[in-house]
Design an enzyme around this catalytic site. Structure first.
Site, mmCIF file in Angstrom:
data_model
loop_
_atom_site.group_PDB
_atom_site.id
_atom_site.type_symbol
_atom_site.label_atom_id
_atom_site.label_comp_id
_atom_site.label_asym_id
_atom_site.label_seq_id
_atom_site.Cartn_x
_atom_site.Cartn_y
_atom_site.Cartn_z
ATOM 1 N N ALA A 70 -4.900 -29.412 -25.687
ATOM 2 C CA ALA A 70 -4.973 -28.064 -26.180
ATOM 3 C C ALA A 70 -6.008 -27.153 -25.337
ATOM 4 O O ALA A 70 -6.863 -27.798 -24.743
ATOM 5 C CB ALA A 70 -5.563 -27.818 -27.608
ATOM 6 N N HIS A 104 1.030 -11.788 -10.198
ATOM 7 C CA HIS A 104 0.916 -10.669 -9.228
ATOM 8 C C HIS A 104 0.646 -11.473 -7.816
ATOM 9 O O HIS A 104 -0.289 -12.198 -7.671
ATOM 10 C CB HIS A 104 -0.292 -9.978 -9.615
ATOM 11 C CG HIS A 104 -0.153 -9.249 -10.861
ATOM 12 N ND1 HIS A 104 0.577 -8.058 -11.017
ATOM 13 C CD2 HIS A 104 -0.545 -9.598 -12.214
ATOM 14 C CE1 HIS A 104 0.727 -7.730 -12.303
ATOM 15 N NE2 HIS A 104 0.097 -8.710 -12.994
ATOM 16 N N ASN A 156 6.211 -22.961 -32.003
ATOM 17 C CA ASN A 156 5.337 -22.606 -33.076
ATOM 18 C C ASN A 156 5.169 -20.944 -32.657
ATOM 19 O O ASN A 156 5.540 -20.488 -31.601
ATOM 20 C CB ASN A 156 3.969 -23.210 -33.160
ATOM 21 C CG ASN A 156 4.211 -24.288 -34.046
ATOM 22 O OD1 ASN A 156 4.514 -24.315 -35.203
ATOM 23 N ND2 ASN A 156 4.361 -25.511 -33.351
ATOM 24 N N THR A 192 -1.508 -26.377 -13.455
ATOM 25 C CA THR A 192 -1.285 -25.386 -12.201
ATOM 26 C C THR A 192 -0.646 -26.390 -11.252
ATOM 27 O O THR A 192 -0.219 -25.858 -10.234
ATOM 28 C CB THR A 192 -2.633 -25.119 -11.513
ATOM 29 O OG1 THR A 192 -3.488 -26.385 -11.409
ATOM 30 C CG2 THR A 192 -3.626 -24.179 -12.462
ATOM 31 N N LYS A 193 -0.489 -27.588 -11.604
ATOM 32 C CA LYS A 193 0.078 -28.731 -10.972
ATOM 33 C C LYS A 193 0.978 -29.540 -11.784
ATOM 34 O O LYS A 193 0.906 -29.718 -12.766
ATOM 35 C CB LYS A 193 -0.783 -29.657 -10.041
ATOM 36 C CG LYS A 193 -1.555 -28.767 -9.076
ATOM 37 C CD LYS A 193 -2.563 -29.802 -8.239
ATOM 38 C CE LYS A 193 -3.387 -28.912 -7.231
ATOM 39 N NZ LYS A 193 -4.395 -29.564 -6.795
#
Length: 138
Positions: free
Chosen positions: A112, A64, A37, A117-118
């Protein structure tokens, strides 16, 4: 996109909406029957077949560096080359962010607004910040 960037397998079932941003085409590979989308940002990812990606999703490959405190973060450079892996039949809900190097296995759903992170196991539902297990699909 399939003819220009050579990152998308041609398929009548595939569609890509407007304003999809590809950060580095060399780090992107997209399977067939994929639905992407609008306002999706793909910095680096391998995306399997029949994956649904809702609006405003970000698939990140770089971050970063921030380990040192003696110099500004802006001068520390970036990590490189940890594309996301999205296996077949995955649904990423609106506004999902997937962090570098994360693997989302086959048949999973990411709710949503989640920040992943894993790694996410097959046929599970994850959601939240950071994304956590909600339930199995089987």
């Amino acid at each position: 996109m399939s003819r220009v960037l050579k990152i998308l397998k041609p398929s009548k079932e595939t569609f890509v909406e407007n304003k999809v941003y590809i950060g580095n085409a060399k780090q992107v590979n997209i399977g067939e029957g994929v639905q992407i989308n609008e306002n999706v940002f793909i910095q680096g990812a391998t995306i399997g077949n029949y994956v649904m990606i809702a609006p405003n999703v970000s698939l990140l490959a770089n971050m970063h560096k921030h380990d040192r405190i003696d110099i500004p973060i802006a001068k520390q450079g970036k990590t490189r080359g940890k594309p996301v892996i999205i296996e077949d039949d995955v649904w990423l809900g609106r506004n999902v962010i997937v962090m570098p190097g994360v693997k989302i296995e086959k048949g999973s759903i990411i709710a949503a607004g989640a920040i992943v992170t894993k790694d996410v196991p097959s046929y599970t539902v994850y959601g939240g910040i950071p994304a956590k297990f909600i339930k199995n699909r089987t």
